[in-house]
Design an enzyme around this catalytic site. Structure first.
Site, mmCIF file in Angstrom:
data_model
loop_
_atom_site.group_PDB
_atom_site.id
_atom_site.type_symbol
_atom_site.label_atom_id
_atom_site.label_comp_id
_atom_site.label_asym_id
_atom_site.label_seq_id
_atom_site.Cartn_x
_atom_site.Cartn_y
_atom_site.Cartn_z
ATOM 1 N N ARG A 51 0.837 -1.209 0.000
ATOM 2 C CA ARG A 51 0.000 0.000 0.000
ATOM 3 C C ARG A 51 0.868 1.254 0.000
ATOM 4 O O ARG A 51 1.776 1.391 0.826
ATOM 5 C CB ARG A 51 -0.896 -0.008 1.226
ATOM 6 N N GLY A 56 6.702 0.976 5.505
ATOM 7 C CA GLY A 56 7.573 0.042 4.777
ATOM 8 C C GLY A 56 7.607 0.323 3.291
ATOM 9 O O GLY A 56 8.672 0.280 2.657
ATOM 10 N N CYS A 57 6.472 0.649 2.720
ATOM 11 C CA CYS A 57 6.400 0.927 1.286
ATOM 12 C C CYS A 57 7.118 2.227 0.946
ATOM 13 O O CYS A 57 7.760 2.338 -0.109
ATOM 14 C CB CYS A 57 4.945 0.959 0.823
ATOM 15 N N THR A 58 7.046 3.195 1.841
ATOM 16 C CA THR A 58 7.761 4.454 1.631
ATOM 17 C C THR A 58 9.269 4.222 1.716
ATOM 18 O O THR A 58 10.031 4.715 0.877
ATOM 19 C CB THR A 58 7.301 5.513 2.649
ATOM 20 N N ALA A 61 10.290 2.415 -1.578
ATOM 21 C CA ALA A 61 10.218 3.283 -2.757
ATOM 22 C C ALA A 61 11.305 4.355 -2.729
ATOM 23 O O ALA A 61 11.946 4.627 -3.754
ATOM 24 C CB ALA A 61 8.835 3.920 -2.858
#
Length: 169
Positions: A51, A56-58, A61
């Site tokens: 998401r 974690g995704c930030t 990325a």
């Protein structure tokens, strides 16, 4: 740690044809449609994340953004990076803008591509069970075949894995 040679929920393995797709998404220059057919002839990284705008995704990325220039295909070309999540395009646009991402994010709202790659899996959080993305990464070669993959990617270790996988192309 050794890499598994077969992706558990699918028939994909290193050397298998990568599933075909056409997805809407958002790149640094705005909205775009990306297809596996248009990508033929160049290796690319397809990474699945749960998401946009979550911690974690930030981390994942931004680490890719910060090291994108170092991710080179043997012979000198830069690697095309594509992030895939079940987020809508508007959420992807906000994520790209807020984090100044320099690569394309694709919307897989019906999770069809995630299912084709075997990364739409049962998950459990705080005792609650649900279906979601297993953070995974696939390096696809110029011929459209899976060259390497990693499941259960750790966000802060993703770039190191990509660099190592590229060295084996």
């Amino acid at each position: 740690m050794t890499q598994k040679t077969v992706i558990e929920e699918t028939a994909l393995a290193v050397g298998s044809p990568a599933p075909d797709f056409v997805l809407e998404g958002m790149g640094p220059q705005g909205g775009e449609t990306v297809s596996s057919e248009a990508l033929r002839g160049q290796p690319y990284l397809l990474y699945f994340y749960p998401r946009a705008s979550t911690p974690g995704c930030t981390t994942q990325a931004c680490d890719l953004r910060d090291h994108l220039a170092e991710l080179r295909i043997p012979g000198g070309e830069g690697l095309r990076v594509l992030g895939v999540s079940p987020d809508g395009v508007s959420a992807l646009e906000k994520f790209i803008t807020k984090q100044a991402l320099t690569f394309t994010l694709l919307s897989d709202m019906d999770h069809a591509l995630a299912e084709a790659y075997g990364v739409w899996v049962p998950k459990k959080l705080y005792g609650k069970e649900f279906m979601g993305i297993e953070r995974s990464s696939f390096l696809i070669d110029a011929g459209g075949k899976v060259a390497a993959f990693r499941r259960k990617v750790r966000p802060a270790q993703h770039v190191a894995w990509v660099q190592e996988a590229l060295s084996r192309l």
